[in-house]
Design a protein around this motif. Sequence first.
Motif, PDB file in Angstrom:
ATOM      1  N   TYR A 247       0.847  -1.191   0.000  1.00  0.00           N
ATOM      2  CA  TYR A 247       0.000   0.000   0.000  1.00  0.00           C
ATOM      3  C   TYR A 247       0.884   1.244   0.000  1.00  0.00           C
ATOM      4  O   TYR A 247       1.980   1.259   0.566  1.00  0.00           O
ATOM      5  CB  TYR A 247      -0.924  -0.004   1.214  1.00  0.00           C
ATOM      6  N   PHE A 248       0.369   2.296  -0.633  1.00  0.00           N
ATOM      7  CA  PHE A 248       1.160   3.504  -0.830  1.00  0.00           C
ATOM      8  C   PHE A 248       0.255   4.705  -0.590  1.00  0.00           C
ATOM      9  O   PHE A 248      -0.931   4.688  -0.941  1.00  0.00           O
ATOM     10  CB  PHE A 248       1.707   3.511  -2.276  1.00  0.00           C
ATOM     11  N   ASN A 249       0.806   5.732   0.047  1.00  0.00           N
ATOM     12  CA  ASN A 249      -0.023   6.916   0.310  1.00  0.00           C
ATOM     13  C   ASN A 249       0.548   8.173  -0.340  1.00  0.00           C
ATOM     14  O   ASN A 249       0.314   9.284   0.123  1.00  0.00           O
ATOM     15  CB  ASN A 249      -0.177   7.137   1.808  1.00  0.00           C
ATOM     16  N   GLY A 250       1.324   7.994  -1.397  1.00  0.00           N
ATOM     17  CA  GLY A 250       1.915   9.142  -2.078  1.00  0.00           C
ATOM     18  C   GLY A 250       3.290   9.484  -1.569  1.00  0.00           C
ATOM     19  O   GLY A 250       4.031  10.211  -2.234  1.00  0.00           O
ATOM     20  N   LYS A 251       3.660   8.971  -0.387  1.00  0.00           N
ATOM     21  CA  LYS A 251       4.980   9.271   0.187  1.00  0.00           C
ATOM     22  C   LYS A 251       5.694   8.002   0.661  1.00  0.00           C
ATOM     23  O   LYS A 251       6.843   7.777   0.350  1.00  0.00           O
ATOM     24  CB  LYS A 251       4.841  10.249   1.348  1.00  0.00           C
ATOM     25  N   THR A 252       4.989   7.202   1.425  1.00  0.00           N
ATOM     26  CA  THR A 252       5.603   6.004   1.999  1.00  0.00           C
ATOM     27  C   THR A 252       4.750   4.790   1.685  1.00  0.00           C
ATOM     28  O   THR A 252       3.559   4.896   1.385  1.00  0.00           O
ATOM     29  CB  THR A 252       5.742   6.145   3.520  1.00  0.00           C
ATOM     30  N   SER A 253       5.380   3.622   1.776  1.00  0.00           N
ATOM     31  CA  SER A 253       4.684   2.366   1.545  1.00  0.00           C
ATOM     32  C   SER A 253       4.628   1.586   2.844  1.00  0.00           C
ATOM     33  O   SER A 253       5.483   1.728   3.722  1.00  0.00           O
ATOM     34  CB  SER A 253       5.417   1.543   0.473  1.00  0.00           C
ATOM     35  N   SER A 254       3.587   0.743   2.950  1.00  0.00           N
ATOM     36  CA  SER A 254       3.437  -0.050   4.172  1.00  0.00           C
ATOM     37  C   SER A 254       2.523  -1.227   3.899  1.00  0.00           C
ATOM     38  O   SER A 254       1.512  -1.084   3.209  1.00  0.00           O
ATOM     39  CB  SER A 254       2.851   0.814   5.295  1.00  0.00           C
ATOM     40  N   GLY A 255       2.872  -2.393   4.413  1.00  0.00           N
ATOM     41  CA  GLY A 255       2.001  -3.564   4.347  1.00  0.00           C
ATOM     42  C   GLY A 255       1.871  -4.147   2.959  1.00  0.00           C
ATOM     43  O   GLY A 255       1.684  -3.416   1.991  1.00  0.00           O
ATOM     44  N   ASN A 256       1.982  -5.450   2.858  1.00  0.00           N
ATOM     45  CA  ASN A 256       1.806  -6.116   1.576  1.00  0.00           C
ATOM     46  C   ASN A 256       0.340  -6.142   1.172  1.00  0.00           C
ATOM     47  O   ASN A 256      -0.568  -6.162   2.020  1.00  0.00           O
ATOM     48  CB  ASN A 256       2.351  -7.535   1.637  1.00  0.00           C
ATOM     49  N   VAL A 257       0.090  -6.205  -0.109  1.00  0.00           N
ATOM     50  CA  VAL A 257      -1.268  -6.150  -0.650  1.00  0.00           C
ATOM     51  C   VAL A 257      -1.622  -7.509  -1.237  1.00  0.00           C
ATOM     52  O   VAL A 257      -0.836  -8.081  -2.002  1.00  0.00           O
ATOM     53  CB  VAL A 257      -1.388  -5.072  -1.742  1.00  0.00           C
ATOM     54  N   ASP A 258      -2.814  -7.987  -0.856  1.00  0.00           N
ATOM     55  CA  ASP A 258      -3.383  -9.151  -1.517  1.00  0.00           C
ATOM     56  C   ASP A 258      -4.120  -8.627  -2.748  1.00  0.00           C
ATOM     57  O   ASP A 258      -5.199  -8.032  -2.635  1.00  0.00           O
ATOM     58  CB  ASP A 258      -4.342  -9.871  -0.572  1.00  0.00           C
ATOM     59  N   LEU A 259      -3.529  -8.792  -3.924  1.00  0.00           N
ATOM     60  CA  LEU A 259      -4.082  -8.174  -5.131  1.00  0.00           C
ATOM     61  C   LEU A 259      -5.495  -8.637  -5.434  1.00  0.00           C
ATOM     62  O   LEU A 259      -6.246  -7.943  -6.117  1.00  0.00           O
ATOM     63  CB  LEU A 259      -3.169  -8.465  -6.331  1.00  0.00           C
ATOM     64  N   SER A 260      -5.866  -9.826  -4.933  1.00  0.00           N
ATOM     65  CA  SER A 260      -7.225 -10.306  -5.213  1.00  0.00           C
ATOM     66  C   SER A 260      -8.259  -9.667  -4.301  1.00  0.00           C
ATOM     67  O   SER A 260      -9.452  -9.688  -4.602  1.00  0.00           O
ATOM     68  CB  SER A 260      -7.281 -11.829  -5.068  1.00  0.00           C
ATOM     69  N   LYS A 261      -7.797  -9.056  -3.182  1.00  0.00           N
ATOM     70  CA  LYS A 261      -8.726  -8.430  -2.245  1.00  0.00           C
ATOM     71  C   LYS A 261      -8.102  -7.159  -1.682  1.00  0.00           C
ATOM     72  O   LYS A 261      -7.848  -7.031  -0.488  1.00  0.00           O
ATOM     73  CB  LYS A 261      -9.082  -9.395  -1.111  1.00  0.00           C
ATOM     74  N   ALA A 262      -7.844  -6.214  -2.572  1.00  0.00           N
ATOM     75  CA  ALA A 262      -7.267  -4.938  -2.137  1.00  0.00           C
ATOM     76  C   ALA A 262      -8.357  -4.063  -1.553  1.00  0.00           C
ATOM     77  O   ALA A 262      -9.492  -4.025  -2.053  1.00  0.00           O
ATOM     78  CB  ALA A 262      -6.605  -4.242  -3.320  1.00  0.00           C
ATOM     79  N   THR A 263      -8.022  -3.362  -0.477  1.00  0.00           N
ATOM     80  CA  THR A 263      -8.987  -2.498   0.194  1.00  0.00           C
ATOM     81  C   THR A 263      -8.571  -1.046   0.052  1.00  0.00           C
ATOM     82  O   THR A 263      -7.382  -0.731  -0.067  1.00  0.00           O
ATOM     83  CB  THR A 263      -9.070  -2.859   1.678  1.00  0.00           C
ATOM     84  N   PRO A 264      -9.542  -0.118   0.073  1.00  0.00           N
ATOM     85  CA  PRO A 264      -9.200   1.308  -0.022  1.00  0.00           C
ATOM     86  C   PRO A 264      -8.287   1.722   1.136  1.00  0.00           C
ATOM     87  O   PRO A 264      -8.471   1.281   2.269  1.00  0.00           O
ATOM     88  CB  PRO A 264     -10.558   1.991   0.042  1.00  0.00           C
TER      89      PRO A 264
END
Length: 744
Positions: free
Chosen positions: A251-268
């Motif tokens: 996940y990315f917020n425009g500045k930093t990244s955090s936590g891996n993403v399950d591409l099949s169930k990505a959340t806002p």
Amino acid sequence: MNAKNKLIEKLLRIAKRHKILTYPVLALVAVISVINYFFSWSAGAGRRVVAVVMVLVMLVSQSYFLTSSANALVDDQAEIDTQVMAQENAQLTEGETVENPADPVEEDAQEEPEAGVADNAEESNEELEVPEENTEDLTPVTDQDVDVEEEGGSESLTDGVEDSTSENGEDGDNTSEDEKDGSTEDNKEDEEKEKIRCEFFFYNENGESGYLGAYDVVKNDDSTCDLSDVVDNLLEGNSNKCYDYVGPWKYFNGKTSSGNVDLSKATPNVKLYGKDAIQVCCTRKLVNYKVNVDLGGGECTYSIGAAAGGSNTAGGSQKDDFTVYVPLGGTLRLDGLKRYGYEFDINDAKNSVSVSASIYDSLGGGVDSSDENGYWCSVKFKEIPVTNSPTECTVSINWKGLPYTIVYAKNAEDINSAEKQEVRYGDRDEFFSLGTFVEEKQGLDFAGWTLDPDKTIGAKPEFPLGARILGYQEILLENAEEGKVVTLYPFYKYKDIFLLDDSITYHYQQPLSGTDYIQCSYDGKTAATNLEYTITSGDDWLEDLGIEAVATDKGILLKKADSNKTEGPRKVAKGGIKLSFTVKDKAVSSEVGPFPFEFTVYVEPMDLEIQNPSEEAMTKIYDGDTTVSKNFPESGKLVAKSKYGNVEAKVEYDNAAYNSPDVKDASYIELNNARIDFDDTELKGDNDCYRLVDSSPRLTGAKITPRNVFVVAKAEPEKILAGQEHTLVYSVRRIRITLIQKPV
């Protein structure tokens, strides 16, 4: 709803069901409206004006419809429905206008329509069944193309168009109503699903980040989004031989990244414009450098060596500039480098190889032992790139022209006192020597240089005087001997020889002077005595005319032939005689020349001039006309003589006249249709040998003299002659005066 409106409504319904009755029904409606307007004229001037205007508009429109239908039937159902709807709306408006004729127009405009009229309008709209437009919301996607199957938005728009067409009864397909309804429901269901904005970024080991693209993805029932297929499409669109995009996605917020993403169930994970959105990123890793190779006009074979632990990449053969991708820590090697006339600096490869960016560790180069006249070079690229370093560079081969020496000989036999010139292959600033030291030769001009010492005289040199060496460097290098030395010899061309005159003209029996020469100008001199003239043809033809051509040191002499009993040419040559001859310099070897020339000798008829009659015959006293004097030769014969001999002939003419009846303007007598007649029997039948100077001769010196006129002067003159300039008033006596009389 009054009776008139009901009647019109029924008529319009009939028109909709039967196309052929459309225009007659519209015309009938117009007539009914007109009759209704006449009966409604009870009060209100303003309403009358409005009624009259509406009647006129209705009649004009109905006339147009009837005229159009006479030319071509309109079968478009949609057009007919539109016309019917317009007619109903017009009737509704008219009903509002004439309901209360006594009321002002302004008040009527503000009143609401009656219930019956409103119902009528609604019923009409329902019967027309105009299909609603497809209002599907197609959300634009920024920076990336969206797969149609993923979004599911384009099919419903197409289905809507097909349904609309089928309802009109034209071009419909065979799809059942149930299938159409099911498809429409599925599309509507997809449209109603909520979509979430998803943005994709990358970052690398140096903390640099960048934008990959964005999609609008359908939100699942559990408020998650499946990004698996979207990511595959995204990375395929951003494929680059220089980079690899690797996970895990975070996940990315425009500045930093955090936590891996399950591409099949990505959340806002972020808010964009007040709405939930997803931002994720992956790692971009530099794996290859893009290398553009500039061969500088040469050719080579190349190979790519991988970094430690990797596999080598196959190379190839190139004669033009090319592009390759070299892995980090790999080596690009060019073998068999060669270019005609150029060399490689084997002492320092940096002088012959340059790299446009500092992304390499070392350069190498030297002579290729496996390829004659070939060289090799190599570039080893960095294994770990520097922060913000470029990923692309150009490797350029910088050739150096081969040195060679040009020796300019003084002549073909003597090269000891020659001039030398050191040059390099490809040099643009060098010119051939001007040869101020070369040997001068009789009859020849120095024109340039040649490689062959046995062919130093001709029309064009191999290397023109003052030419740029660059245009001839290949042939010079090919002929260079050991030590890269090429010898050039002076090249000469013949001095220019010009024919002073190309023709001469004689007249029949014109005496030949014996001093007429055909001459050439040589080396700036006229009638040079060192030239040799040789007649090749045409002298026999001249002999037949009585002219002899003799070749001498001064030129070709034209004189009277010994067989000629006359003083000049004895015949006329129509078109001229071509005398061909050659000229060469006697002081130059036999290889020079001879140069051919051609000279034309014209022999024309003898010019005869008419001998003027006596002055008395050419002059007459003024009498107001152009007739010649009575003293002019009778029977129209005059004597003609030639300035080239004593030949006499008689000239006959049809008539003769002065050029003007005026005393002041008379200056010559014109002889019309003059002809020659010879008295000498020997010359009869040979008239081609003679001609008059003017085919319509003029005898110059003609004049008209004034005439003496006697006038008796009285107090009032009884008569004034034409042309008289003064009125004489004297006492009665005889006076003699001279006047110039002019014609009346």
